[in-house]
Scaffold this motif. Structure first.
Motif, PDB file in Angstrom:
ATOM      1  N   LEU A 135      31.161  -0.374 -19.225  1.00  0.00           N
ATOM      2  CA  LEU A 135      31.280  -1.751 -19.705  1.00  0.00           C
ATOM      3  C   LEU A 135      31.537  -1.786 -21.199  1.00  0.00           C
ATOM      4  O   LEU A 135      32.334  -2.595 -21.690  1.00  0.00           O
ATOM      5  CB  LEU A 135      30.007  -2.536 -19.362  1.00  0.00           C
ATOM      6  N   ALA A 136      30.867  -0.902 -21.947  1.00  0.00           N
ATOM      7  CA  ALA A 136      31.071  -0.863 -23.395  1.00  0.00           C
ATOM      8  C   ALA A 136      32.498  -0.463 -23.743  1.00  0.00           C
ATOM      9  O   ALA A 136      33.054  -0.907 -24.754  1.00  0.00           O
ATOM     10  CB  ALA A 136      30.085   0.118 -24.034  1.00  0.00           C
ATOM     11  N   ALA A 137      33.097   0.356 -22.897  1.00  0.00           N
ATOM     12  CA  ALA A 137      34.454   0.819 -23.161  1.00  0.00           C
ATOM     13  C   ALA A 137      35.505  -0.194 -22.751  1.00  0.00           C
ATOM     14  O   ALA A 137      36.509  -0.375 -23.446  1.00  0.00           O
ATOM     15  CB  ALA A 137      34.700   2.143 -22.424  1.00  0.00           C
ATOM     16  N   GLU A 138      35.261  -0.879 -21.613  1.00  0.00           N
ATOM     17  CA  GLU A 138      36.327  -1.669 -21.021  1.00  0.00           C
ATOM     18  C   GLU A 138      36.106  -3.184 -21.032  1.00  0.00           C
ATOM     19  O   GLU A 138      37.066  -3.940 -21.129  1.00  0.00           O
ATOM     20  CB  GLU A 138      36.540  -1.208 -19.569  1.00  0.00           C
ATOM     21  N   ASP A 139      34.866  -3.640 -20.890  1.00  0.00           N
ATOM     22  CA  ASP A 139      34.658  -5.094 -20.700  1.00  0.00           C
ATOM     23  C   ASP A 139      33.176  -5.412 -20.937  1.00  0.00           C
ATOM     24  O   ASP A 139      32.387  -5.500 -20.005  1.00  0.00           O
ATOM     25  CB  ASP A 139      35.077  -5.467 -19.276  1.00  0.00           C
ATOM     26  N   ARG A 140      32.795  -5.608 -22.172  1.00  0.00           N
ATOM     27  CA  ARG A 140      31.378  -5.728 -22.534  1.00  0.00           C
ATOM     28  C   ARG A 140      30.721  -6.999 -22.007  1.00  0.00           C
ATOM     29  O   ARG A 140      29.504  -7.057 -21.870  1.00  0.00           O
ATOM     30  CB  ARG A 140      31.230  -5.633 -24.053  1.00  0.00           C
ATOM     31  N   ASP A 141      31.496  -8.025 -21.717  1.00  0.00           N
ATOM     32  CA  ASP A 141      30.924  -9.280 -21.221  1.00  0.00           C
ATOM     33  C   ASP A 141      31.223  -9.476 -19.734  1.00  0.00           C
ATOM     34  O   ASP A 141      31.311 -10.601 -19.249  1.00  0.00           O
ATOM     35  CB  ASP A 141      31.485 -10.454 -22.032  1.00  0.00           C
ATOM     36  N   PHE A 142      31.372  -8.382 -19.028  1.00  0.00           N
ATOM     37  CA  PHE A 142      31.794  -8.426 -17.633  1.00  0.00           C
ATOM     38  C   PHE A 142      30.915  -9.346 -16.786  1.00  0.00           C
ATOM     39  O   PHE A 142      31.414 -10.179 -16.022  1.00  0.00           O
ATOM     40  CB  PHE A 142      31.790  -7.012 -17.060  1.00  0.00           C
ATOM     41  N   TYR A 143      29.595  -9.224 -16.903  1.00  0.00           N
ATOM     42  CA  TYR A 143      28.704  -9.971 -16.021  1.00  0.00           C
ATOM     43  C   TYR A 143      28.641 -11.459 -16.348  1.00  0.00           C
ATOM     44  O   TYR A 143      28.245 -12.271 -15.516  1.00  0.00           O
ATOM     45  CB  TYR A 143      27.299  -9.374 -16.056  1.00  0.00           C
ATOM     46  N   SER A 144      29.017 -11.837 -17.559  1.00  0.00           N
ATOM     47  CA  SER A 144      28.911 -13.256 -17.944  1.00  0.00           C
ATOM     48  C   SER A 144      30.254 -13.961 -18.012  1.00  0.00           C
ATOM     49  O   SER A 144      30.301 -15.193 -18.086  1.00  0.00           O
ATOM     50  CB  SER A 144      28.222 -13.360 -19.310  1.00  0.00           C
ATOM     51  N   GLU A 145      31.355 -13.238 -17.970  1.00  0.00           N
ATOM     52  CA  GLU A 145      32.655 -13.868 -18.155  1.00  0.00           C
ATOM     53  C   GLU A 145      33.292 -14.247 -16.823  1.00  0.00           C
ATOM     54  O   GLU A 145      32.830 -13.865 -15.742  1.00  0.00           O
ATOM     55  CB  GLU A 145      33.591 -12.912 -18.896  1.00  0.00           C
ATOM     56  N   ARG A 146      34.390 -14.982 -16.941  1.00  0.00           N
ATOM     57  CA  ARG A 146      35.152 -15.354 -15.757  1.00  0.00           C
ATOM     58  C   ARG A 146      35.979 -14.160 -15.276  1.00  0.00           C
ATOM     59  O   ARG A 146      36.034 -13.121 -15.928  1.00  0.00           O
ATOM     60  CB  ARG A 146      36.073 -16.525 -16.073  1.00  0.00           C
ATOM     61  N   ALA A 147      36.661 -14.354 -14.168  1.00  0.00           N
ATOM     62  CA  ALA A 147      37.464 -13.265 -13.589  1.00  0.00           C
ATOM     63  C   ALA A 147      38.626 -12.885 -14.487  1.00  0.00           C
ATOM     64  O   ALA A 147      39.051 -11.732 -14.524  1.00  0.00           O
ATOM     65  CB  ALA A 147      37.976 -13.674 -12.212  1.00  0.00           C
ATOM     66  N   GLN A 167      48.671  -3.159 -25.601  1.00  0.00           N
ATOM     67  CA  GLN A 167      47.277  -3.451 -25.321  1.00  0.00           C
ATOM     68  C   GLN A 167      47.144  -4.206 -24.007  1.00  0.00           C
ATOM     69  O   GLN A 167      48.090  -4.811 -23.518  1.00  0.00           O
ATOM     70  CB  GLN A 167      46.672  -4.272 -26.469  1.00  0.00           C
ATOM     71  N   SER A 168      45.952  -4.151 -23.456  1.00  0.00           N
ATOM     72  CA  SER A 168      45.679  -4.849 -22.208  1.00  0.00           C
ATOM     73  C   SER A 168      44.624  -5.913 -22.438  1.00  0.00           C
ATOM     74  O   SER A 168      43.630  -5.678 -23.108  1.00  0.00           O
ATOM     75  CB  SER A 168      45.185  -3.868 -21.145  1.00  0.00           C
ATOM     76  N   GLY A 169      44.869  -7.090 -21.890  1.00  0.00           N
ATOM     77  CA  GLY A 169      43.882  -8.148 -21.970  1.00  0.00           C
ATOM     78  C   GLY A 169      43.170  -8.341 -20.648  1.00  0.00           C
ATOM     79  O   GLY A 169      42.540  -9.369 -20.419  1.00  0.00           O
ATOM     80  N   SER A 170      43.279  -7.350 -19.770  1.00  0.00           N
ATOM     81  CA  SER A 170      42.714  -7.474 -18.436  1.00  0.00           C
ATOM     82  C   SER A 170      41.208  -7.256 -18.447  1.00  0.00           C
ATOM     83  O   SER A 170      40.698  -6.384 -19.144  1.00  0.00           O
ATOM     84  CB  SER A 170      43.361  -6.457 -17.499  1.00  0.00           C
ATOM     85  N   THR A 171      40.532  -8.041 -17.638  1.00  0.00           N
ATOM     86  CA  THR A 171      39.100  -7.821 -17.412  1.00  0.00           C
ATOM     87  C   THR A 171      38.943  -6.700 -16.397  1.00  0.00           C
ATOM     88  O   THR A 171      39.909  -6.245 -15.777  1.00  0.00           O
ATOM     89  CB  THR A 171      38.451  -9.098 -16.864  1.00  0.00           C
ATOM     90  N   ILE A 172      37.697  -6.258 -16.201  1.00  0.00           N
ATOM     91  CA  ILE A 172      37.447  -5.239 -15.185  1.00  0.00           C
ATOM     92  C   ILE A 172      37.849  -5.753 -13.812  1.00  0.00           C
ATOM     93  O   ILE A 172      38.375  -4.997 -12.976  1.00  0.00           O
ATOM     94  CB  ILE A 172      35.966  -4.808 -15.216  1.00  0.00           C
ATOM     95  N   THR A 173      37.635  -7.042 -13.555  1.00  0.00           N
ATOM     96  CA  THR A 173      38.034  -7.615 -12.273  1.00  0.00           C
ATOM     97  C   THR A 173      39.537  -7.478 -12.070  1.00  0.00           C
ATOM     98  O   THR A 173      40.003  -7.074 -11.000  1.00  0.00           O
ATOM     99  CB  THR A 173      37.620  -9.094 -12.190  1.00  0.00           C
ATOM    100  N   GLN A 174      40.318  -7.780 -13.079  1.00  0.00           N
ATOM    101  CA  GLN A 174      41.768  -7.644 -12.969  1.00  0.00           C
ATOM    102  C   GLN A 174      42.180  -6.192 -12.786  1.00  0.00           C
ATOM    103  O   GLN A 174      43.078  -5.878 -12.010  1.00  0.00           O
ATOM    104  CB  GLN A 174      42.441  -8.229 -14.219  1.00  0.00           C
ATOM    105  N   GLN A 175      41.514  -5.286 -13.509  1.00  0.00           N
ATOM    106  CA  GLN A 175      41.849  -3.875 -13.362  1.00  0.00           C
ATOM    107  C   GLN A 175      41.529  -3.375 -11.956  1.00  0.00           C
ATOM    108  O   GLN A 175      42.268  -2.571 -11.377  1.00  0.00           O
ATOM    109  CB  GLN A 175      41.093  -3.049 -14.410  1.00  0.00           C
ATOM    110  N   TYR A 176      40.426  -3.853 -11.403  1.00  0.00           N
ATOM    111  CA  TYR A 176      40.063  -3.461 -10.036  1.00  0.00           C
ATOM    112  C   TYR A 176      41.097  -3.979  -9.046  1.00  0.00           C
ATOM    113  O   TYR A 176      41.509  -3.268  -8.113  1.00  0.00           O
ATOM    114  CB  TYR A 176      38.678  -3.994  -9.699  1.00  0.00           C
TER     115      TYR A 176
END
Length: 834
Positions: A135-147, A167-176
């Motif tokens: 999460l620290a590397a890819e998306d630090r606000d994963f649990y609180s942010e939108r998809a 650069q990528s503006g994708s969230t972890i959800t988008q990457q998944y």
């Protein structure tokens, strides 16, 4: 009006109009009340002034509001339509992904890269701290942010467009979603689908499930899909046992899976460590880690890779190099390529590949002994390019990909040594450079070759490089200084040309602009740069191609499901003038004919080349070319356990490892085998004005203040490197008896007299006279003392080589050429072939 009738009441708030201001004489406009700019109309409304001039180009607020509303309606409508039309598809069965097939240029199979390596795990099996590293590397606000994060997407797009890097503006959800449902293709349609599927998925699946899926589908390099496979591939343990520091490194790999593998790419370690630090610092910011724990963390160097058995021998090196070529040139995304299904035809020719392996085995690996500890450090790298097309025809990456993972042909962490010096001379001709006293630099320009001579005209830190074995040469031509790799001359030449100009020329020839250790100073000439063997081959191929450079290619064609994948055009262009490249070729021919690279003559071809040795003999190089083939060979020293670079003193039973020894011998055998079916060719050279004119005889005299006796400037010089080519092996026990100079030094050159007869015949009587012959070229200097046991053992030059003469040369050729070419002080060199 009757009492019952009442007059109509004025509306509430109404008041009679005050007409006093108008006055009794105010005229009325025809047809009603007065009208005019700023006046009330007959209907009681004030007329708006007409907009004139530039004001007419500015939209009104009504127009702006209307446009915004229309755009908003379109966006809302598009969103509703997209949400309704895009459905969550089934998973893209990556577990059954195809292998990639790699072919030789003739269509025969080179390798198949195997099955997908993945083992899914539950999120509960992954330590919480390791989850946090991701999460620290890819998306630090994963649990609180939108998809999705539109602001991040816009910011990433803007940074990419403005040159701040892709650069990528994708969230972890988008990457998944991209990993599991779609693919890695960089298309607008894929991004649109990803956007809507992520929104839907976020409504139907928990955050924990999304994170688990992401960790099981992401690619970590080393053919490892998912964090469990990655933990095994890099640390040989299950993810449950991974430490926070190890998790941070695995998380770092998500940003650049192959590039951040510090074992495969040690030159990228600094970037990988910086990313690792970024991850841990992010954990501290999110309070997932205390500052004390952060301070105690140390970088966890991963273990050796364990490639699949199908990648044994040279196959694995070639496959990885081809993959790097495809991804570095943005032909195929790394994740997409790893999913397989591609048919890749390489430019490598099987016969030449086999010839390279045979040459290394014969000249190096067969000489390795278990009784010599230093031999366990011996590594070899090589590459061969067709100068005309830029195609890589053969590559030698190491003894075996399953035993030694790092590709010695593509690694960028060993100094190139004196193989960089030709770039200095090329730059001198390219820029019409002059010496400090105003003489144009040509092959015949005289320089001072005195050992530890301070460079003149340099405003930086005073610099006085040592020549090999601290040998002084006095006045010496550029051609002879190239033959003998005289540091004092080339450091001065780098200042005369300008270090920045030298660097520009090196890059124009093919050395990557980001190559480490190309300083803006005279030391650039001595080869501190750490370019790869393949980089150097590309640059020398440009010289062979008369200054025309086209980026090398390893791939002939790529198809998937029968459809061709577009490859970048290989258009070459003139990056340095033909005169600059060809004049460099002429002096490098001299290196092979009578300098440090005479072992290359065994190829039986017209050739040009340069030897080189890294600092502390940690690597020895030979870079050379014929008119139709450019090849570079390097022998490197590396501890197999620690991966530390090691000196090669004593390796293969030789006192020293020099470019004129095993590297040049491998080059010669390989070149002879690779070109056995090709007609011999000569160089067609267009030389710089004055390049073919031999220098005046008197300019060949040595500096009387140097310890070299008269009559030996060129003779001694040429024995320096070339003698050790074979003298290390043959001269060390025989003192030159058989090989100390028989070719031109005479049968008894290397005997007890150490070259008396040889010197008299070739080094003295005819050309050098009494002084250039037995007295100075023979018994005293080239004989028992220098040409015999000591000369053969150390550096080999039997006639004039002497104990301290050899840089890369040896007994056999050192004596032979020294006596014949120089013969003493006064024999002029023949003009180069044009």
């Amino acid at each position: 009006m009757s009492d019952d009738e009442q007059p109509p009441r004025p509306p509430q708030g109404w008041a009679p109009r005050d007409l006093s201001a108008i006055g009794p004489e105010a005229p009325a406009a025809p047809g009603g009340d007065a009208e005019g700019p700023g006046e009330e109309t007959g209907k009681g409304k004030r007329k708006r002034p007409e907009r004139t001039g530039w004001r007419r180009t500015i939209p009104t607020w009504r127009m702006v509001l209307g446009t915004v509303l229309v755009v908003a309606l379109l966006l809302i409508g598009g969103f509703i339509a997209g949400y309704a039309l895009v459905h969550i598809p089934p998973a893209n069965a990556t577990a059954t992904a195809q292998s990639n097939v790699f072919l030789y240029a003739d269509g025969s199979q080179l390798a198949r890269d195997g099955e997908i390596n993945r083992e899914n795990v539950r999120l509960a099996q992954i330590p919480l701290t390791v989850q946090h590293t991701v999460l620290a590397a890819e998306d630090r606000d994963f649990y609180s942010e939108r998809a999705v994060d539109p602001k991040a997407m816009v910011r990433a797009a803007w940074n990419t467009l403005t040159g701040k890097g892709k650069q990528s503006g994708s969230t972890i959800t988008q990457q998944y979603v991209k990993n599991y449902y779609l693919g890695q293709e960089q298309t607008i349609s894929r991004k649109v689908k990803e956007f809507f599927i992520a929104i839907k998925l976020n409504r139907e699946v928990s955050k924990s499930d999304i994170l688990e899926g992401y960790l099981n589908t992401s690619y970590f390099g080393r053919n490892a899909y998912g964090i469990q496979a990655a933990a095994q591939a890099y640390y040989g343990k299950d993810i449950e046992k991974a430490t926070t520091a190890e998790g941070a490194y695995l998380a770092s790999l998500l940003n650049a899976p192959s590039a951040y593998d510090v074992v495969a790419h040690p030159e990228n370690k600094a970037k990988a460590v910086a990313r690792w630090n970024y991850v841990l610092d992010g954990m501290v910011k999110k309070k997932w880690m205390t500052p004390a724990e952060r301070a105690a963390a140390t970088f966890p160097v991963p273990g050796k890779a364990r490639p699949a058995a199908g990648m044994a021998g040279q196959r694995g090196y070639v496959v990885e190099a081809v993959k790097d070529y495809l991804t570095d040139n943005k032909i195929i995304d790394e994740n997409t390529l790893a999913k397989g299904g591609y048919r890749i035809t390489t430019t490598l020719q099987k016969a030449k590949q086999d010839a390279f392996v045979a040459a290394v085995d014969d000249k190096v690996m067969s000489q390795v002994s278990a009784d010599r500890k230093v031999d366990r450090n011996v590594r070899v790298g090589g590459a061969s390019i067709d100068p005309d097309s830029g195609k890589v025809l053969a590559m030698y990456g190491g003894i075996d990909y399953t035993k030694q993972y790092v590709n010695n042909a593509t690694r960028r962490d060993y100094q190139v040594g004196s193989t960089f010096k030709p770039f200095v001379f090329t730059s001198a001709v390219e820029n019409a450079s002059k010496t400090q006293d105003g003489r144009t630099i040509t092959p015949n320009t005289i320089y001072d070759g005195t050992n530890k001579r301070f460079v003149q005209g340099w405003s930086g830190t005073p610099y006085n490089p040592s020549n090999e074995d601290d040998r002084s040469y006095g006045p010496i031509t550029v051609r002879s200084a190239t033959d003998l790799s005289v540091n004092a001359v080339y450091a001065q030449m780098a200042v005369d040309v300008g270090p920045r100009s030298v660097r520009r020329t090196a890059v124009a020839l093919g050395i990557p602009a980001d190559t480490p250790d190309m300083p803006n100073g005279p030391s650039i000439a001595l080869g501190t740069a750490t370019a790869s063997v393949l980089d150097m081959t590309e640059a020398y191929a440009t010289l062979a191609n008369h200054g025309r450079h086209g980026t090398y290619t390893m791939v002939e064609s790529v198809t998937k499901d029968g459809e061709k994948v577009d490859l970048p055009a290989q258009d070459d262009k003139q990056t340095v003038t033909r005169e600059a490249a060809d004049t460099t070729t002429s002096i490098l021919q001299s290196v092979v004919e009578g300098g440090t690279g005479t072992a290359a003559q065994a190829a039986g071809r017209t050739a040009a080349g340069k030897t080189g040795t890294a600092e502390d003999d940690k690597a020895a190089w030979f870079a050379g070319y014929t008119p139709d083939l450019a090849t570079v060979v390097a022998v490197m020293g590396q501890d197999p356990d620690t991966a530390a670079q090691k000196p090669l003193y004593g390796a293969l039973g030789l006192p020293r490892m020099n470019g004129g020894g095993p590297p040049a011998q491998v080059w010669a055998q390989y070149t002879a085998g690779a070109l056995k079916d090709a007609e011999p060719q000569d160089f067609d050279l267009q030389l710089q004005e004055g390049a073919s004119v031999p220098p005046p005889v008197e300019t060949q005299a040595p500096n009387p203040n140097t310890p070299n006796p008269p009559g030996q400037t060129e003779g001694q010089d040429q024995g320096q490197d070339q003698g050790q080519t074979q003298g290390q092996t043959q001269g060390q026990t025989q003192g030159g008896t058989t090989n100390g100079g028989p070719t031109t030094g005479g049968t008894t050159t290397g005997g007890t007299t150490g070259g008396t007869t040889g010197a008299t015949t070739d080094g003295g009587t005819t050309t050098g006279g009494t002084t250039g012959g037995p007295t100075d070229g023979g018994t005293t200097t080239g004989g028992t003392t220098d040409g015999g046991t000591t000369g053969g053992t150390t550096d080999g030059g039997p006639t004039n080589g002497g104990t301290t003469a050899g840089t890369d040369g040896g007994a056999t050729t050192g004596g032979a050429t020294t006596g014949t070419t120089a013969g003493g002080a006064n024999r002029p060199r023949r003009p180069p072939r044009t």
